[in-house]
Design a protein around this motif. Structure first.
Motif, PDB file in Angstrom:
ATOM      1  N   ARG A   1     -46.113  -6.269  24.267  1.00 15.57           N
ATOM      2  CA  ARG A   1     -47.396  -5.598  24.030  1.00 15.57           C
ATOM      3  C   ARG A   1     -47.615  -4.476  25.032  1.00 15.57           C
ATOM      4  N   ALA A   2     -47.264  -4.718  26.281  1.00 11.62           N
ATOM      5  CA  ALA A   2     -47.466  -3.700  27.310  1.00 11.62           C
ATOM      6  C   ALA A   2     -46.621  -2.465  27.043  1.00 11.62           C
ATOM      7  N   ALA A   3     -45.388  -2.664  26.545  1.00 17.82           N
ATOM      8  CA  ALA A   3     -44.530  -1.518  26.240  1.00 17.82           C
ATOM      9  C   ALA A   3     -45.130  -0.672  25.130  1.00 17.82           C
ATOM     10  N   ALA A   4     -45.712  -1.329  24.119  1.00 16.94           N
ATOM     11  CA  ALA A   4     -46.292  -0.599  22.992  1.00 16.94           C
ATOM     12  C   ALA A   4     -47.598   0.089  23.359  1.00 16.94           C
TER      13      ALA A   4
ATOM     14  N   GLU B   1     -36.460  -2.146  18.835  1.00 24.42           N
ATOM     15  CA  GLU B   1     -37.395  -1.045  18.985  1.00 24.42           C
ATOM     16  C   GLU B   1     -38.318  -1.246  20.188  1.00 24.42           C
ATOM     17  N   LEU B   2     -38.740  -2.489  20.408  1.00 20.68           N
ATOM     18  CA  LEU B   2     -39.581  -2.782  21.567  1.00 20.68           C
ATOM     19  C   LEU B   2     -38.801  -2.589  22.865  1.00 20.68           C
ATOM     20  N   TRP B   3     -37.540  -2.988  22.853  1.00 22.19           N
ATOM     21  CA  TRP B   3     -36.697  -2.757  24.031  1.00 22.19           C
ATOM     22  C   TRP B   3     -36.543  -1.255  24.281  1.00 22.19           C
ATOM     23  N   GLN B   4     -36.437  -0.476  23.199  1.00 21.06           N
ATOM     24  CA  GLN B   4     -36.367   0.976  23.348  1.00 21.06           C
ATOM     25  C   GLN B   4     -37.617   1.529  24.036  1.00 21.06           C
ATOM     26  N   LEU B   5     -38.769   1.084  23.599  1.00 22.39           N
ATOM     27  CA  LEU B   5     -40.015   1.548  24.212  1.00 22.39           C
ATOM     28  C   LEU B   5     -40.067   1.176  25.684  1.00 22.39           C
ATOM     29  N   LEU B   6     -39.673  -0.042  25.968  1.00 21.90           N
ATOM     30  CA  LEU B   6     -39.686  -0.524  27.345  1.00 21.90           C
ATOM     31  C   LEU B   6     -38.779   0.312  28.238  1.00 21.90           C
ATOM     32  N   MET B   7     -37.551   0.568  27.786  1.00 22.83           N
ATOM     33  CA  MET B   7     -36.609   1.326  28.593  1.00 22.83           C
ATOM     34  C   MET B   7     -37.003   2.802  28.688  1.00 22.83           C
ATOM     35  N   LEU B   8     -37.612   3.346  27.636  1.00 23.12           N
ATOM     36  CA  LEU B   8     -38.081   4.732  27.710  1.00 23.12           C
ATOM     37  C   LEU B   8     -39.198   4.860  28.744  1.00 23.12           C
ATOM     38  N   GLU B   9     -40.118   3.913  28.749  1.00 21.05           N
ATOM     39  CA  GLU B   9     -41.209   3.963  29.723  1.00 21.05           C
ATOM     40  C   GLU B   9     -40.671   3.948  31.148  1.00 21.05           C
ATOM     41  N   LYS B  10     -39.668   3.118  31.403  1.00 18.25           N
ATOM     42  CA  LYS B  10     -39.074   3.051  32.738  1.00 18.25           C
ATOM     43  C   LYS B  10     -38.370   4.363  33.083  1.00 18.25           C
ATOM     44  N   SER B  11     -37.661   4.938  32.120  1.00 21.12           N
ATOM     45  CA  SER B  11     -36.923   6.174  32.360  1.00 21.12           C
ATOM     46  C   SER B  11     -37.847   7.347  32.624  1.00 21.12           C
ATOM     47  N   VAL B  12     -38.899   7.475  31.829  1.00 20.16           N
ATOM     48  CA  VAL B  12     -39.854   8.567  32.035  1.00 20.16           C
ATOM     49  C   VAL B  12     -40.498   8.455  33.408  1.00 20.16           C
ATOM     50  N   SER B  13     -40.788   7.235  33.815  1.00 17.04           N
ATOM     51  CA  SER B  13     -41.352   7.011  35.150  1.00 17.04           C
ATOM     52  C   SER B  13     -40.388   7.464  36.235  1.00 17.04           C
ATOM     53  N   LEU B  14     -39.113   7.109  36.098  1.00 17.09           N
ATOM     54  CA  LEU B  14     -38.113   7.501  37.097  1.00 17.09           C
ATOM     55  C   LEU B  14     -37.949   9.013  37.153  1.00 17.09           C
ATOM     56  N   LEU B  15     -37.882   9.662  35.990  1.00 15.86           N
ATOM     57  CA  LEU B  15     -37.685  11.109  35.959  1.00 15.86           C
ATOM     58  C   LEU B  15     -38.880  11.844  36.558  1.00 15.86           C
ATOM     59  N   SER B  16     -40.076  11.320  36.328  1.00 13.88           N
ATOM     60  CA  SER B  16     -41.271  11.984  36.857  1.00 13.88           C
ATOM     61  C   SER B  16     -41.382  11.839  38.361  1.00 13.88           C
ATOM     62  N   ASN B  17     -40.713  10.826  38.918  1.00 18.37           N
ATOM     63  CA  ASN B  17     -40.785  10.596  40.371  1.00 18.37           C
ATOM     64  C   ASN B  17     -39.620  11.211  41.129  1.00 18.37           C
TER      65      ASN B  17
END
Length: 631
Positions: free
Chosen positions: A578-581, A614-630
């Motif tokens: 739920r948090a990923a979505a 698909e949920l795993w995709q959302l989860l990993m994208l959220e982590k990646s975007v966070s890393l790239l922004s930092n």
């Protein structure tokens, strides 16, 4: 195995920022904890992190040729370097070390770019030729070793083994490419023809590239391609003998090491074959490592133990359970770009386990792509026979409406899930295979993407490059084209990326003997019925190993190295789903329809649909975007 980085200025006499190059290099210290090197000259700087495997006491990098004309940084292994060294010595070249790096330098001096065809190995290297004032970059045939590049403002050309090396440069454009988001949701990874960042490229597998001062970088040049155009029919005995001989040669060449060596063992055909051939050639018990799961239907440790006992290996096991979810941040950091093949988590675990015992580990990767070992190959071959019997317009008219009417039943037994087959038969072979290879369908992507995102895509669909690749493949059949796509698209972007990042994260060198190019080329010449027949894939390889491996290993149903994430996202990890979505970080990008994401998560949690991937995709994208922004 190592990490490399470099800066090549547009101006031939420009000064290189040494401190910046050191920061780029040391972002990848995990790739080479045993040593570091740096060399700078007018307009050029090369940096290296070393994991010592061959010639441990010698072969420092960057390395210069004896005449100081050429300087190289190299990541990988050249398995036939001793034979090449002997040949080059006969041509007048002198050697000061016992390693393979110096052989590459001599081969370049002797043959120029044609040297690449002589190398049997995995590699990514950058070589600066002082006489020509050129930077020469090259990547191995199948893309085992990675190489990221970027043209920076002002014309400086930068490269690194991982994206995190380029991210250390403050001038790098960090704009996320919306086409990469489309690609990522289609495939579960960002394929090699694109990067997450608009200003970054990946040198394609089997390509080289030349960069000169004062000129735009030359486009990549293909130096190797696999062909399925030839057929070689042999008596069964001769075929099995030829395969066993090449398998043995491939494994033996990859057992050369000056540090401890072992193998990953899943209990499947491929890793079991590698372990069997290693045991036949080793003077002591082979070290083997396996990962199991807390879900019985997905756990293969009993099969791995069977092989370990048969060949007397020093065997080690570890179990993956939902508690390992706590390591997801570290997993995302290994890849930089979003990477949603959930098997990366157990792969990281088996690499960490192996590193406790060895520095080099052999894997069974590559055989499924080369010998047609995936279920999708069996289905595609059968569907292609049906497509050959009916013209496309008729199939579209008949199967298209049937597919639309047939319910999608993720919960049902496999024989009752006919919707996907009906959809496939209404398409061309290339379109159907793109769907079978994908993670998220175009229709679902259309539902979760926002109107603004769809405008940014401008009509682009991630399947288009794969379909074009298959249509232009040097191939004779639909199965040929599918395997060609796997070797050129899926293998470097998913499988080899996964193994490289997870192994290098713990300073472990992984080697893939079943990707020996002589073996892959032999497999590509086999008749289609020797690859897929009677509902069996990888038939020729299995029959070649019948005298060595047990029947219950050779012919049991393929399981795959996958996490039980569908179950986890309905139990221990449903709140994480739920948090990923509902991630504010993702919703703030403007890429998504918030209600569609929330519905996707709820449909999975209550069991209406299987949206685990698909949920795993959302989860990993959220982590990646966070890393790239930092960064």
């Amino acid at each position: 195995m190592c990490g490399i980085a470099g800066l090549f200025a547009r101006g031939a006499h420009a000064q290189i920022d040494r401190d910046l190059l050191v920061r780029m290099r040391d972002r990848m210290v995990h790739r080479g904890p045993d040593g570091a090197g740096l060399w700078c000259d007018d307009g050029i700087g090369l940096a290296h992190r070393r994991l010592s495997v061959i010639d441990v006491a010698g072969s420092p990098q960057p390395m210069h040729s004896p005449d100081a004309r050429a300087t190289i940084v190299f990541n990988g292994e050249i398995y036939n370097y001793r034979a090449l060294r002997s040949e080059l010595a006969g041509l007048g070249h002198a050697f000061r070390t016992e390693g393979d790096t110096e052989v590459i330098l001599a081969a370049w001096r002797q043959w120029g770019p044609d040297c690449l065809a002589r190398f049997d190995g995995m590699f990514a290297f950058a070589l600066y030729d002082r006489e020509r004032r050129q930077l020469f970059l090259a990547r191995d045939r199948f893309g085992v070793k990675p190489l990221f590049t970027a043209l920076l403002p002002g014309g400086t050309f930068a490269f690194a083994s991982e994206l995190k090396g380029l991210l250390a440069h403050p001038a790098l454009d960090r704009t996320i490419d919306p086409l990469a988001i489309e690609d990522y949701f289609a495939w579960g990874y960002v394929p090699d023809h694109r990067s997450m960042l608009a200003g970054v490229d990946k040198l394609p597998a089997g390509h080289y590239r030349i960069v000169e001062h004062g000129k735009p970088p030359h486009p990549p040049v293909c130096w190797y391609d696999i062909s399925f155009e030839q057929r070689e029919t042999m008596p069964a005995v001769d075929e099995a003998e030829a395969l066993r001989a090449q398998l043995g040669t491939a494994v033996a060449s990859r057992m050369v090491s000056d540090v401890p060596i072992g193998a990953f063992l899943s209990g499947g055909v491929d890793s079991s074959a590698v372990v069997a051939l290693m045991a036949d050639r080793a003077s002591h018990p082979v070290t083997t490592c396996s990962i199991g799961f807390d879900v019985a239907d997905l756990d293969e440790t009993a099969h791995a133990r069977l092989i370990a006992e048969q060949f007397g290996t020093a065997h080690h096991e570890r179990i993956v359970d939902p508690a390992m979810f706590d390591r997801i941040d570290a997993l995302a950091a290994m890849f930089d770009e979003p990477f949603a093949d959930a098997s990366a988590l157990p792969t990281a675990a088996v690499c960490a386990l192996a590193r406790e015992h060895v520095t080099v580990a052999l894997s069974g990767d590559g055989a499924d792509e080369a010998f047609a070992g995936y279920r999708r190959h069996v289905f595609h071959a059968a569907e292609e026979r049906a497509r050959g019997a009916l013209p496309l317009p008729l199939r579209r008219a008949v199967f298209g409406p049937l597919a639309a009417l047939y319910p999608k039943a993720d919960w049902a037994p496999r024989p009752l899930r006919a919707k996907t087959t009906l959809q496939s038969l209404a398409l061309s072979g290339e379109e159907a295979y793109a769907r079978s290879l994908g993670v998220m369908s175009p229709e679902l992507r259309g539902r979760i993407f926002s109107p603004a995102m769809k405008r940014d895509l401008g009509g682009y669909r991630a399947e288009q490059p794969l379909i074009e690749l298959m249509r232009n493949a040097p191939a004779r059949s639909g199965l040929d084209r599918a395997q060609y796509a796997d070797l050129k698209f899926w293998l470097p972007g998913d499988i080899l990326t996964k193994v490289d990042r997870t192994s290098m994260a713990v300073s472990l060198e992984a080697r893939e003997p079943l990707l020996d190019h002589h073996l892959v080329e032999l497999a590509a010449r086999l008749p289609e019925t020797r690859r897929v027949s009677g509902g069996q894939g990888k038939l020729a390889l299995k029959q070649a190993m019948e005298d060595t491996l047990p029947q219950q290993i050779l012919y049991r149903p393929k399981q795959g190295f996958v996490l039980p994430i569908a179950q986890w996202f309905r139990s221990e990890l449903k709140e994480a789903a739920r948090a990923a979505a509902r991630s504010e970080r993702l919703l703030d990008t403007g890429w998504f329809d918030a209600a569609a994401l929330s519905q996707l998560a709820e449909d999975h949690i209550v069991g209406r649909r299987d949206h685990a991937r698909e949920l795993w995709q959302l989860l990993m994208l959220e982590k990646s975007v966070s890393l790239l922004s930092n960064n």
